[in-house]
Every structure is written in C-alpha cells, then in structure tokens.
Design a protein around this motif. Structure first.
Motif, PDB file in Angstrom:
ATOM      1  N   GLY A 168      -1.279  10.676   1.016  1.00 28.16           N
ATOM      2  CA  GLY A 168      -1.590  10.090  -0.296  1.00 28.16           C
ATOM      3  C   GLY A 168      -1.569   8.730  -1.106  1.00 28.16           C
ATOM      4  O   GLY A 168      -1.220   8.610  -1.885  1.00 28.16           O
ATOM      5  N   THR A 169      -2.193   7.793  -0.261  1.00 23.00           N
ATOM      6  CA  THR A 169      -1.869   6.639  -0.274  1.00 23.00           C
ATOM      7  C   THR A 169      -2.403   5.673  -1.008  1.00 23.00           C
ATOM      8  O   THR A 169      -2.514   4.726  -1.511  1.00 23.00           O
ATOM      9  CB  THR A 169      -1.564   5.088   0.680  1.00 23.00           C
ATOM     10  OG1 THR A 169      -1.885   5.580   1.714  1.00 23.00           O
ATOM     11  CG2 THR A 169       0.338   6.183   1.319  1.00 23.00           C
ATOM     12  N   ASP A 170      -3.838   5.800  -1.618  1.00 27.01           N
ATOM     13  CA  ASP A 170      -4.899   5.342  -2.059  1.00 27.01           C
ATOM     14  C   ASP A 170      -4.855   5.114  -3.488  1.00 27.01           C
ATOM     15  O   ASP A 170      -5.168   4.247  -3.948  1.00 27.01           O
ATOM     16  CB  ASP A 170      -6.358   6.064  -1.471  1.00 27.01           C
ATOM     17  CG  ASP A 170      -6.188   6.722   0.008  1.00 27.01           C
ATOM     18  OD1 ASP A 170      -6.180   5.118   0.933  1.00 27.01           O
ATOM     19  OD2 ASP A 170      -7.212   6.958  -0.058  1.00 27.01           O
ATOM     20  N   ALA A 171      -4.069   5.804  -4.508  1.00 28.30           N
ATOM     21  CA  ALA A 171      -4.629   5.869  -5.933  1.00 28.30           C
ATOM     22  C   ALA A 171      -3.284   4.848  -6.563  1.00 28.30           C
ATOM     23  O   ALA A 171      -4.207   4.422  -7.092  1.00 28.30           O
ATOM     24  CB  ALA A 171      -3.699   7.693  -6.428  1.00 28.30           C
ATOM     25  N   VAL A 172      -2.217   3.753  -5.574  1.00 22.68           N
ATOM     26  CA  VAL A 172      -1.460   3.146  -5.685  1.00 22.68           C
ATOM     27  C   VAL A 172      -2.053   2.280  -4.746  1.00 22.68           C
ATOM     28  O   VAL A 172      -1.524   2.284  -3.780  1.00 22.68           O
ATOM     29  CB  VAL A 172      -0.316   3.543  -5.625  1.00 22.68           C
ATOM     30  CG1 VAL A 172       0.912   2.256  -5.448  1.00 22.68           C
ATOM     31  CG2 VAL A 172      -0.333   4.991  -6.456  1.00 22.68           C
ATOM     32  N   PRO A 173      -2.161   0.892  -5.757  1.00 25.71           N
ATOM     33  CA  PRO A 173      -2.216  -0.703  -4.733  1.00 25.71           C
ATOM     34  C   PRO A 173      -1.365  -0.755  -3.818  1.00 25.71           C
ATOM     35  O   PRO A 173       0.640  -0.352  -4.286  1.00 25.71           O
ATOM     36  CB  PRO A 173      -3.087  -1.689  -6.209  1.00 25.71           C
ATOM     37  CG  PRO A 173      -3.629  -0.586  -6.880  1.00 25.71           C
ATOM     38  CD  PRO A 173      -2.170   0.458  -7.115  1.00 25.71           C
ATOM     39  N   GLY A 174      -1.707  -1.077  -2.580  1.00 26.72           N
ATOM     40  CA  GLY A 174      -0.677  -1.662  -2.241  1.00 26.72           C
ATOM     41  C   GLY A 174       0.511  -0.620  -1.384  1.00 26.72           C
ATOM     42  O   GLY A 174       0.642  -0.782  -0.324  1.00 26.72           O
ATOM     43  N   GLU A 215       7.276   5.663 -13.169  1.00 27.71           N
ATOM     44  CA  GLU A 215       5.880   6.066 -12.504  1.00 27.71           C
ATOM     45  C   GLU A 215       5.546   4.884 -11.145  1.00 27.71           C
ATOM     46  O   GLU A 215       5.650   3.465 -12.121  1.00 27.71           O
ATOM     47  CB  GLU A 215       4.568   6.009 -13.575  1.00 27.71           C
ATOM     48  CG  GLU A 215       3.003   6.493 -12.513  1.00 27.71           C
ATOM     49  CD  GLU A 215       2.110   6.557 -13.340  1.00 27.71           C
ATOM     50  OE1 GLU A 215       1.019   6.823 -13.048  1.00 27.71           O
ATOM     51  OE2 GLU A 215       2.164   7.402 -13.762  1.00 27.71           O
ATOM     52  N   VAL A 216       5.406   4.701 -10.020  1.00 31.98           N
ATOM     53  CA  VAL A 216       4.728   3.294  -9.663  1.00 31.98           C
ATOM     54  C   VAL A 216       3.151   2.907  -9.177  1.00 31.98           C
ATOM     55  O   VAL A 216       2.640   4.158  -9.220  1.00 31.98           O
ATOM     56  CB  VAL A 216       5.252   4.028  -7.735  1.00 31.98           C
ATOM     57  CG1 VAL A 216       4.965   2.685  -7.299  1.00 31.98           C
ATOM     58  CG2 VAL A 216       6.441   3.859  -7.644  1.00 31.98           C
ATOM     59  N   ALA A 217       3.257   2.359  -9.625  1.00 33.75           N
ATOM     60  CA  ALA A 217       1.856   1.285 -10.237  1.00 33.75           C
ATOM     61  C   ALA A 217       1.576  -0.048  -9.544  1.00 33.75           C
ATOM     62  O   ALA A 217       0.156  -0.187  -9.216  1.00 33.75           O
ATOM     63  CB  ALA A 217       1.960   0.091 -11.290  1.00 33.75           C
ATOM     64  N   LYS A 218       2.710   0.050  -8.405  1.00 26.75           N
ATOM     65  CA  LYS A 218       1.791  -1.126  -6.948  1.00 26.75           C
ATOM     66  C   LYS A 218       3.171  -1.058  -6.690  1.00 26.75           C
ATOM     67  O   LYS A 218       4.457  -1.057  -6.113  1.00 26.75           O
ATOM     68  CB  LYS A 218       1.153  -2.491  -7.511  1.00 26.75           C
ATOM     69  CG  LYS A 218       0.781  -3.274  -6.732  1.00 26.75           C
ATOM     70  CD  LYS A 218       0.192  -4.715  -7.457  1.00 26.75           C
ATOM     71  CE  LYS A 218      -0.333  -4.624  -8.288  1.00 26.75           C
ATOM     72  NZ  LYS A 218      -0.585  -5.623  -9.220  1.00 26.75           N
ATOM     73  N   VAL A 219       2.870  -0.871  -4.902  1.00 26.75           N
ATOM     74  CA  VAL A 219       3.449  -1.309  -3.756  1.00 26.75           C
ATOM     75  C   VAL A 219       3.595  -3.094  -2.869  1.00 26.75           C
ATOM     76  O   VAL A 219       2.297  -3.461  -2.927  1.00 26.75           O
ATOM     77  CB  VAL A 219       3.684  -0.074  -2.238  1.00 26.75           C
ATOM     78  CG1 VAL A 219       5.061  -0.418  -1.398  1.00 26.75           C
ATOM     79  CG2 VAL A 219       4.051   0.538  -3.580  1.00 26.75           C
ATOM     80  N   LEU A 220       4.693  -3.590  -2.788  1.00 22.58           N
ATOM     81  CA  LEU A 220       4.196  -5.534  -2.900  1.00 22.58           C
ATOM     82  C   LEU A 220       5.017  -5.245  -1.726  1.00 22.58           C
ATOM     83  O   LEU A 220       5.871  -4.469  -1.446  1.00 22.58           O
ATOM     84  CB  LEU A 220       4.947  -5.961  -4.144  1.00 22.58           C
ATOM     85  CG  LEU A 220       4.571  -5.769  -5.384  1.00 22.58           C
ATOM     86  CD1 LEU A 220       5.351  -6.551  -6.695  1.00 22.58           C
ATOM     87  CD2 LEU A 220       2.925  -6.391  -5.755  1.00 22.58           C
TER      88      LEU A 220
END
Length: 399
Positions: A118-124, A214-219
């Motif tokens: 489920g990667t859609d919920a967090v940008p990147g 909580e992870v908000a974004k993956v860069l």
C-alpha cells in the motif's frame, strides 16, 4: 478476442496465493470424484512460480528459496492453469478477461487476488521505496543491499513484516545501519514477555527502533516524518500496509472501504452469490470482527470456499465459515523467533515460545504450506490440513 468455453460446471479461481491455491486444489480433487468433465477448474495467476509471502523477508536479503511451481502442483489434479494478468471481471455476463485477450466464462468464481504493497497513501513511496510485493520485488531489494558497502536502510512500518525484515537485514548485512520506523512499538499485539523478546532481539542485532512516528514522504535519499524531520536513507523498504485490487469494485461487487469483497457467512459475495471471496480479497466477518489477512486465516477460507461449492453442486446449502486464530509466529533472523499463542479473536494468551524453540516450531508448523497442498490432492474428503513441513521450501539453500 478469444473465447474459452466448455461443458461442465466451470469454476474459475483468480489468484494462486495461499488461499487461491488451497481452493483450487480442493475443488479439483473433489471435482475428480464427481466424474470426468463434471467440474472444470481453471486457475489464473500472473506467474507460474508460487510466491511464499511468509519467506519474502528472507528473499529480500539474498537468501535463495526453493522454486515452487503452481502448474507442477496442479498437474495431477485436472485443473487448468492460465498464466496472465486479470484485467477485468464482468459479473453480469460471468466472464473474466485475462491480458485483454482471453475471455474465461464461469459458473462460479473464486476471487483470491491478494493484496499488494500500500504505497499510494504516502507521496514518493511508490517511486522511491522497495516493497515485498513478490519474489521479483524482493530480489530487486536484495540486489540493492548487496551494492551498499555502508549506509542506512530504513524499514518503514513496524508491524510484523517490518520487524521480520529489519531483523533479517541487520543479521545478513551487519555493516549497514538499519532503522525501523513506525507508529506502533514492534510486537505491539504480543504479550509483554514476547514483546520484550522482540525488542531485545532487535537491540542485539543493532536495529535502531523509532516508534510513535509516521512517514509523511519518501524522497530519493531520505524519508520525511510527519512534523518535518528528515531521516537519511540509502534504501527504503516499505512494509506499511497493503491494498487490494480495484477489480472487484469495478465489477460492481459490494466492497468495504478498503476495497475487499463483503461476504456472507459462507464466503459468498453479498451482492453476487456466484462469487466466493477468500484470503486478503475478502472482508470476512466473525463474531470478534473482520478477519485480518494472514496465511493462517487465508488457507482455511480457500478450503471452505471449495467445500461450499461442492455442497452447492450436490444441492445442499453451504455451511457458515468459522475461524479462530491460534498463534502469531515472528522470525527474528535465522536463529531466533517468537511464537505468540493467541485466543480465537487473536488476543495474546500468556503463553509464548522464544529463541530456538520458537524457530523449530515456526519451521515445523507454519513456515510452508506447500506439503499441505499435496495432501489435499490425495485426501479430497477432508478440508482440515494446515501448514507443516517448512524445511521443504528451504531446499534451495542460500547464497
């Protein structure tokens, strides 16, 4: 557009994971008892190789697993295997489209398309994180780890998959800094003794645990936490939940807020009773609430669906599905583990195994369902065969 038609009651099973394969093997075995051609079982899966999801954390660190072939298992059952992606389900015409070319008509559909990361919920996350969606995804991550001489690996998600993955990475790659991030404490659903053992094992392996984040974004080279803090990462493994295929909703089947097919007591779709839903694709309600997806619960749903279809073909009503959890096994590298015994509603009992005893239990009882499928073929009169014989799937050795 090709059309595959034929005589007999046509059962199409979508997905050959733990639940789908259990359903297919039982259906085919029982169909053989009814006579040639009376029941035609077709299994559709994107890959010929069986994906051992319970061992993907091992594959993700470069450990080679046995090559388990779905067509090989089905070869003596009479079931037909179709390799391809399911691109549409038409519940009105009772057809399934595969790769936009092949159309399979069905009289009964067993929907067993499991969840994906489920990667859609967090940008990147979809662009910059690795996942354990299958053997190929795990292999890509293993290659990335092999290329890292030094650096930080972030495991995003502190559920059991995240715990097992972080432990495996730290044990196999001690030169790397492993950081486990998540909202909850590792082993949060275990009792205090088992939870303490999990934390001690992670500490021993050098895993840096950060709970309550909580992870908000993956860069490309970091993860950004809610609140703005950035954690440097040379590789990110995303284990923070799963999502199901949108095909069921698109077909007009009644689904829940997560897209899972809502079932009646016998595992039939409440809107389309000719469709059975099993495994992660189904929202199955029990007295204690909605079941959560595991192999432990998935295989029984597959077998129950097969028994229910068989009862319907004999003019009988399917029986209600009843299931209670028994244990929660957690790997902590190759030489350590925890097995938490549970009440039927999955609440922890005060009994658990740790260390080598837990490793032996996990390998013997839960590590692989593959031999179970073989017993299903030989003993179609029973549906109560659950996983044993984990060593079978480790015969491929390690790198």
């Amino acid at each position: 557009m090709k059309d595959a038609a034929g005589s007999g009651h046509r059962v199409v099973v979508l997905g050959a994971g733990y639940a789908g394969l259990a359903a297919a093997v039982q259906l085919a075995a029982r169909g053989q008892r009814r006579g040639p051609g009376r029941v035609r079982v077709t299994v559709v899966n994107a890959q010929e190789r069986f994906t051992e999801r319970m061992r993907l954390h091992m594959a993700a660190t470069g450990q080679r697993l046995a090559e388990l072939s779905v067509p090989e298992l089905l070869a003596s059952t009479g079931a037909e295997f179709v390799r391809g992606w399911v691109t549409a389900v038409d519940a009105q015409t009772r057809t399934v489209r595969v790769d936009d070319e092949l159309v399979l008509p069905y009289d009964t559909l067993v929907y067993a398309l499991g969840g994906v990361a489920g990667t859609d919920a967090v940008p990147g996350a979809a662009d910059h994180a690795y996942t354990l969606g299958g053997a190929q995804d795990a292999a890509l991550f293993a290659e990335r780890l092999d290329r890292l001489v030094r650096g930080t690996v972030v495991v995003a998600g502190s559920g059991l998959t995240g715990v097992e993955s972080a432990a495996e990475i730290a044990e196999r790659h001690p030169r790397l800094n492993v950081v486990l991030l998540g909202r909850q404490e590792p082993g949060a659903r275990l009792d205090s003794r088992a939870r303490a053992h999990v934390r001690a094992a992670l500490d021993r392996l050098g895993v840096h645990v950060r709970s309550g984040v909580e992870v908000a974004k993956v860069l490309p080279g970091a993860v950004e936490l809610a609140g703005g803090e950035s954690v440097a990462a040379d590789a990110v493994l995303w284990t923070g939940g799963t999502r199901v295929s949108p095909l069921a909703a698109a077909a007009g089947l009644t689904v829940d807020e997560q897209g899972r097919i809502v079932t009646d007591a016998a595992l039939r779709s409440v809107s389309h009773p000719d469709v059975y839903a099993v495994g992660d694709a189904a929202a199955v309600r029990q007295a204690y609430g909605i079941m959560h997806g595991t192999c432990q619960s998935g295989m029984p749903t597959g077998v129950h669906a097969a028994l229910s279809v068989d009862r319907e073909l004999r003019g009988k009503e399917p029986k209600p599905f009843r299931f209670g959890y028994y244990h929660t096994p957690v790997s902590l590298g190759r030489g350590d583990a925890v097995v938490q015994f549970t009440r039927p509603d999955d609440r922890p009992r005060r009994i658990c195994l740790t260390g080598r005893a837990a490793v032996r239990y996990k390998e013997t009882v839960t590590a692989s369902p593959w031999p179970t499928y073989g017993r299903m073929k030989k003993l179609p009169s029973s549906g109560a065969f659950w996983p044993r014989g984990g060593r079978f799937t480790r015969r491929g050795g390690t790198k």
